[in-house]
Design a protein around this motif. Structure first.
Motif, PDB file in Angstrom:
ATOM      1  N   TYR A   1       1.961   1.021 -11.927  1.00  0.00           N
ATOM      2  CA  TYR A   1       1.358   1.681 -12.581  1.00  0.00           C
ATOM      3  C   TYR A   1       1.894   2.827 -13.039  1.00  0.00           C
ATOM      4  O   TYR A   1       1.918   3.339 -14.252  1.00  0.00           O
ATOM      5  CB  TYR A   1      -0.402   1.998 -12.791  1.00  0.00           C
ATOM      6  N   THR A   2       2.617   3.730 -11.978  1.00  0.00           N
ATOM      7  CA  THR A   2       3.332   4.933 -12.391  1.00  0.00           C
ATOM      8  C   THR A   2       4.663   4.994 -11.966  1.00  0.00           C
ATOM      9  O   THR A   2       4.484   4.462 -10.007  1.00  0.00           O
ATOM     10  CB  THR A   2       2.228   6.104 -11.589  1.00  0.00           C
ATOM     11  N   THR A   3       5.344   5.098 -12.685  1.00  0.00           N
ATOM     12  CA  THR A   3       7.395   5.973 -12.080  1.00  0.00           C
ATOM     13  C   THR A   3       7.281   6.832 -12.724  1.00  0.00           C
ATOM     14  O   THR A   3       7.128   7.945 -13.459  1.00  0.00           O
ATOM     15  CB  THR A   3       8.223   4.808 -12.867  1.00  0.00           C
ATOM     16  N   ARG A   4       8.419   7.961 -11.788  1.00  0.00           N
ATOM     17  CA  ARG A   4       8.996   9.369 -12.268  1.00  0.00           C
ATOM     18  C   ARG A   4       9.594   9.458 -11.489  1.00  0.00           C
ATOM     19  O   ARG A   4      10.488   8.713 -10.739  1.00  0.00           O
ATOM     20  CB  ARG A   4       7.831  10.814 -10.827  1.00  0.00           C
TER      21      ARG A   4
ATOM     22  N   ASN B   1       0.990  -1.418  -0.138  1.00  0.00           N
ATOM     23  CA  ASN B   1      -0.031   0.264  -0.119  1.00  0.00           C
ATOM     24  C   ASN B   1       0.897   0.947   0.179  1.00  0.00           C
ATOM     25  O   ASN B   1       0.259   2.519   0.282  1.00  0.00           O
ATOM     26  CB  ASN B   1      -0.932  -0.153   1.374  1.00  0.00           C
ATOM     27  N   TYR B   2       1.945   1.068   0.339  1.00  0.00           N
ATOM     28  CA  TYR B   2       3.285   1.790   0.348  1.00  0.00           C
ATOM     29  C   TYR B   2       3.428   2.675  -1.254  1.00  0.00           C
ATOM     30  O   TYR B   2       3.949   2.138  -1.678  1.00  0.00           O
ATOM     31  CB  TYR B   2       4.621   2.115   1.101  1.00  0.00           C
ATOM     32  N   VAL B   3       3.726   4.142  -1.473  1.00  0.00           N
ATOM     33  CA  VAL B   3       4.098   5.275  -3.069  1.00  0.00           C
ATOM     34  C   VAL B   3       6.324   4.419  -2.021  1.00  0.00           C
ATOM     35  O   VAL B   3       6.049   5.377  -1.140  1.00  0.00           O
ATOM     36  CB  VAL B   3       3.943   6.113  -2.956  1.00  0.00           C
ATOM     37  N   MET B   4       6.428   4.399  -2.851  1.00  0.00           N
ATOM     38  CA  MET B   4       7.555   4.388  -3.218  1.00  0.00           C
ATOM     39  C   MET B   4       8.871   5.278  -3.657  1.00  0.00           C
ATOM     40  O   MET B   4       8.493   5.094  -4.750  1.00  0.00           O
ATOM     41  CB  MET B   4       8.415   2.777  -2.781  1.00  0.00           C
ATOM     42  N   GLY B   5       9.865   5.686  -2.920  1.00  0.00           N
ATOM     43  CA  GLY B   5      10.468   6.737  -3.801  1.00  0.00           C
ATOM     44  C   GLY B   5      12.142   6.222  -3.382  1.00  0.00           C
ATOM     45  O   GLY B   5      12.648   6.239  -1.971  1.00  0.00           O
TER      46      GLY B   5
ATOM     47  N   ARG C   1       0.503   6.783   3.732  1.00  0.00           N
ATOM     48  CA  ARG C   1      -1.171   7.713   3.369  1.00  0.00           C
ATOM     49  C   ARG C   1      -1.575   8.051   2.340  1.00  0.00           C
ATOM     50  O   ARG C   1      -1.170   9.766   2.019  1.00  0.00           O
ATOM     51  CB  ARG C   1      -1.023   8.296   4.869  1.00  0.00           C
ATOM     52  N   GLY C   2      -2.350   7.653   1.734  1.00  0.00           N
ATOM     53  CA  GLY C   2      -2.167   7.986  -0.832  1.00  0.00           C
ATOM     54  C   GLY C   2      -1.706   7.376  -0.926  1.00  0.00           C
ATOM     55  O   GLY C   2      -1.075   6.254  -1.258  1.00  0.00           O
ATOM     56  N   LEU C   3      -2.409   7.479  -2.489  1.00  0.00           N
ATOM     57  CA  LEU C   3      -1.982   6.070  -3.959  1.00  0.00           C
ATOM     58  C   LEU C   3      -1.343   7.557  -4.720  1.00  0.00           C
ATOM     59  O   LEU C   3      -1.187   6.189  -5.785  1.00  0.00           O
ATOM     60  CB  LEU C   3      -3.191   5.676  -3.753  1.00  0.00           C
ATOM     61  N   THR C   4      -0.680   7.951  -4.472  1.00  0.00           N
ATOM     62  CA  THR C   4      -0.192   8.878  -6.301  1.00  0.00           C
ATOM     63  C   THR C   4       0.925   9.212  -5.024  1.00  0.00           C
ATOM     64  O   THR C   4       1.420   9.258  -4.019  1.00  0.00           O
ATOM     65  CB  THR C   4      -0.654   9.390  -6.166  1.00  0.00           C
ATOM     66  N   ILE C   5       1.525   9.996  -6.472  1.00  0.00           N
ATOM     67  CA  ILE C   5       3.284   9.993  -5.765  1.00  0.00           C
ATOM     68  C   ILE C   5       3.391  11.697  -5.352  1.00  0.00           C
ATOM     69  O   ILE C   5       2.669  12.532  -5.681  1.00  0.00           O
ATOM     70  CB  ILE C   5       4.271   9.841  -6.737  1.00  0.00           C
ATOM     71  N   PRO C   6       3.314  11.762  -3.877  1.00  0.00           N
ATOM     72  CA  PRO C   6       3.159  13.038  -3.187  1.00  0.00           C
ATOM     73  C   PRO C   6       4.641  13.882  -3.670  1.00  0.00           C
ATOM     74  O   PRO C   6       5.975  13.718  -4.774  1.00  0.00           O
ATOM     75  CB  PRO C   6       3.409  12.898  -2.213  1.00  0.00           C
ATOM     76  N   ALA C   7       4.733  14.983  -3.440  1.00  0.00           N
ATOM     77  CA  ALA C   7       5.734  15.298  -3.163  1.00  0.00           C
ATOM     78  C   ALA C   7       7.229  14.773  -2.355  1.00  0.00           C
ATOM     79  O   ALA C   7       6.770  13.918  -1.306  1.00  0.00           O
ATOM     80  CB  ALA C   7       5.993  17.159  -2.943  1.00  0.00           C
ATOM     81  N   THR C   8       7.978  15.787  -1.811  1.00  0.00           N
ATOM     82  CA  THR C   8       9.405  15.501  -1.665  1.00  0.00           C
ATOM     83  C   THR C   8       8.780  15.550  -0.542  1.00  0.00           C
ATOM     84  O   THR C   8       8.875  14.422   0.470  1.00  0.00           O
ATOM     85  CB  THR C   8      10.471  16.365  -1.557  1.00  0.00           C
ATOM     86  N   GLY C   9       8.397  16.156   0.342  1.00  0.00           N
ATOM     87  CA  GLY C   9       7.359  16.253   1.429  1.00  0.00           C
ATOM     88  C   GLY C   9       7.049  15.373   2.491  1.00  0.00           C
ATOM     89  O   GLY C   9       6.997  14.610   3.753  1.00  0.00           O
ATOM     90  N   GLY C  10       6.061  14.722   1.541  1.00  0.00           N
ATOM     91  CA  GLY C  10       5.057  13.818   1.742  1.00  0.00           C
ATOM     92  C   GLY C  10       5.469  12.473   2.213  1.00  0.00           C
ATOM     93  O   GLY C  10       4.840  11.216   2.282  1.00  0.00           O
TER      94      GLY C  10
END
Length: 124
Positions: A56-59, A31-35, A101-110
């Motif tokens: 599905y989404t990478t940046r 469930n985590y967005v990873m960076g 907490r969340g499904l989309t890639i956040p800003a760095t502070g997220g």
């Protein structure tokens, strides 16, 4: 609640490759967005790449596009950063981060959890 441990860093010559791994604790990795972020000596911490929970989404930051690939294996609670065609300017401490907490890639502070980092040194 989330612990992240990076591995795979080391010393490599320019043009070589490394694969970084980030192992996450807990039962909700899927469930985590990873960076991935990096910090070179004397510079600010820089965003490198991120991936959504379903991949599905990478940046990527422009400087690594075409050279680095982020991926994840949710069954192994692990995210990877494959780094090819390494350059001396890629030298930095690389950090794994999680947005829980969340499904989309956040800003760095997220990104709310961080690993301790692994050193990548590219020699010329």
């Amino acid at each position: 609640q989330v612990q992240l441990v990076e591995s795979g860093g080391g010393l490599v010559q320019a043009g070589g490759s490394l694969r970084l791994s980030c192992a996450a604790s807990g039962r909700s990795f899927g469930n985590y967005v990873m960076g991935w972020f990096r910090q070179a000596p004397g510079k600010e911490r820089e965003f490198v790449a991120a991936i959504t929970r379903s991949a599905y989404t990478t940046r990527y930051v422009d400087s690594v596009k075409g050279r680095f690939t982020i991926s994840r294996d949710n069954a192994k609670n692990t995210v990877y950063l494959q780094m090819n065609s390494l350059k001396p300017e890629d030298t930095a401490v690389y950090y794994c981060a999680a947005h829980t907490r969340g499904l989309t890639i956040p800003a760095t502070g997220g990104f709310d959890y961080w690993g301790q980092g692994t050193q990548v040194t590219v020699s010329s």
